[in-house]
Design a protein around this motif. Structure first.
Motif, PDB file in Angstrom:
ATOM      1  N   ALA A   1       0.132  14.123  -2.450  1.00 23.87           N
ATOM      2  CA  ALA A   1      -0.399  13.182  -1.473  1.00 23.87           C
ATOM      3  C   ALA A   1      -1.364  13.856  -0.508  1.00 23.87           C
ATOM      4  O   ALA A   1      -2.289  13.215   0.013  1.00 23.87           O
ATOM      5  N   GLU A   2      -1.194  15.155  -0.289  1.00 26.26           N
ATOM      6  CA  GLU A   2      -2.072  15.924   0.601  1.00 26.26           C
ATOM      7  C   GLU A   2      -3.284  16.496  -0.151  1.00 26.26           C
ATOM      8  O   GLU A   2      -4.125  17.170   0.451  1.00 26.26           O
TER       9      GLU A   2
ATOM     10  N   GLU B   1       0.822  -1.201   0.000  1.00 27.70           N
ATOM     11  CA  GLU B   1       0.000   0.000   0.000  1.00 27.70           C
ATOM     12  C   GLU B   1       0.865   1.264   0.000  1.00 27.70           C
ATOM     13  O   GLU B   1       0.577   2.216  -0.719  1.00 27.70           O
ATOM     14  N   GLU B   2       1.928   1.248   0.801  1.00 28.49           N
ATOM     15  CA  GLU B   2       2.831   2.395   0.839  1.00 28.49           C
ATOM     16  C   GLU B   2       3.515   2.596  -0.510  1.00 28.49           C
ATOM     17  O   GLU B   2       3.648   3.731  -0.996  1.00 28.49           O
ATOM     18  N   ARG B   3       3.959   1.515  -1.111  1.00 29.02           N
ATOM     19  CA  ARG B   3       4.627   1.592  -2.412  1.00 29.02           C
ATOM     20  C   ARG B   3       3.683   2.154  -3.463  1.00 29.02           C
ATOM     21  O   ARG B   3       4.040   3.022  -4.264  1.00 29.02           O
ATOM     22  N   GLN B   4       2.453   1.644  -3.464  1.00 29.29           N
ATOM     23  CA  GLN B   4       1.475   2.100  -4.443  1.00 29.29           C
ATOM     24  C   GLN B   4       1.152   3.583  -4.243  1.00 29.29           C
ATOM     25  O   GLN B   4       0.943   4.316  -5.212  1.00 29.29           O
ATOM     26  N   GLY B   5       1.136   4.029  -2.988  1.00 30.92           N
ATOM     27  CA  GLY B   5       0.872   5.430  -2.719  1.00 30.92           C
ATOM     28  C   GLY B   5       1.957   6.325  -3.284  1.00 30.92           C
ATOM     29  O   GLY B   5       1.669   7.398  -3.847  1.00 30.92           O
ATOM     30  N   LEU B   6       3.208   5.896  -3.155  1.00 33.28           N
ATOM     31  CA  LEU B   6       4.309   6.679  -3.714  1.00 33.28           C
ATOM     32  C   LEU B   6       4.201   6.778  -5.223  1.00 33.28           C
ATOM     33  O   LEU B   6       4.286   7.870  -5.794  1.00 33.28           O
ATOM     34  N   TYR B   7       3.989   5.642  -5.885  1.00 31.39           N
ATOM     35  CA  TYR B   7       3.893   5.658  -7.344  1.00 31.39           C
ATOM     36  C   TYR B   7       2.664   6.437  -7.811  1.00 31.39           C
ATOM     37  O   TYR B   7       2.701   7.103  -8.855  1.00 31.39           O
ATOM     38  N   ARG B   8       1.591   6.369  -7.042  1.00 30.46           N
ATOM     39  CA  ARG B   8       0.408   7.138  -7.408  1.00 30.46           C
ATOM     40  C   ARG B   8       0.719   8.642  -7.383  1.00 30.46           C
ATOM     41  O   ARG B   8       0.341   9.378  -8.302  1.00 30.46           O
ATOM     42  N   ALA B   9       1.406   9.084  -6.331  1.00 34.90           N
ATOM     43  CA  ALA B   9       1.768  10.504  -6.245  1.00 34.90           C
ATOM     44  C   ALA B   9       2.643  10.916  -7.421  1.00 34.90           C
ATOM     45  O   ALA B   9       2.470  11.995  -7.996  1.00 34.90           O
TER      46      ALA B   9
END
Length: 238
Positions: free
Chosen positions: A151-152, A11-19
């Motif tokens: 991300a914010e 989930e953390e990895r996907q959040g980074l790539y999404r940003a």
């Protein structure tokens, strides 16, 4: 503080790539809502944790909420934008003049990230051969802030059509401090599904597989599996 050796979760990895993939240069979608101080502090902390050559940390952050100051910046932009428009002719110039290229007054706050070219003294570790590493390091602070902002849920627009000396004079910068990035920050009505210049037909994203070389310029990479992945799975995020 979390353990720096702990692996990132999926989930953390996907959040980074999404940003990374959903980051946009915002010009037209700003809302007037102010950015809460705690959120703004997180963005500045993210920028301040960027890597820098010799750990020189050459950046400073000028927060600009004054309307009169921003009106002066708009005047500098208008002057430079008119010059830039004359680089094009015909339909291309018409397209250029219809592009929205700044949100200086529409965004609730502006931020100038500067580079102190004297920070760290005369001899900075790692800077002996490439003196521009202070500028490169400051660009990394910009990117950190930009990704954290996405991300914010906050949009960022980099206004590059500015005379840097006039900008420095307006912000009372010392001679050794360079105004590297003038940014507009704020919540937005939407994040576009692709970069605005691509959406408006100005330019498209280049195919990554054509930009990857192997062991020297112009030679294809020997990694055929990587080449196949880059060809078969083009970036769909815009």
């Amino acid at each position: 503080m979390t353990d720096p050796n702990r692996p990132f979760t999926d989930e953390e990895r996907q959040g980074l790539y999404r940003a990374i993939h959903e980051r946009r240069d915002v010009r037209s979608q700003f809302l007037p809502d102010p950015i809460p101080d705690d959120v703004l502090a997180r963005l500045l902390q993210a920028a301040h944790h960027a890597p820098s050559v010799g750990f020189m940390q050459p950046w400073d952050f000028i927060l600009i909420d004054s309307v009169p100051v921003r009106e002066q910046i708009v005047a500098i932009f208008d002057q430079e934008n008119e010059k830039a428009a004359k680089n094009y002719t015909g339909e291309r110039q018409h397209t250029y003049r219809n592009l929205k290229l700044q949100g200086i007054l529409e965004s609730p706050i502006n931020l100038c990230i500067t580079c102190d070219r004297s920070r760290g003294g005369e001899h900075v570790l790692g800077r002996n051969s490439i003196v521009e590493t202070d500028l490169f390091s400051t660009c990394l602070a910009v990117q950190n802030l930009w990704l954290a902002a996405r991300a914010e849920g906050i949009g960022v627009g980099w206004v590059s059509i500015l005379d840097q000396q006039q900008l420095a004079n307006t912000l009372n910068l010392p001679e050794h401090v360079y105004p590297l990035a003038y940014l507009c920050l704020g919540y937005v009505s939407e994040f576009l599904d692709q970069p605005e210049l691509q959406k408006k037909g100005w330019r498209s994203r280049l195919p990554l597989e054509e930009l990857v070389h192997g062991n020297g310029w112009g030679a294809p990479s020997d990694n055929q599996e990587l080449r196949s992945i880059l060809t078969d799975r083009p970036d769909q995020a815009g």
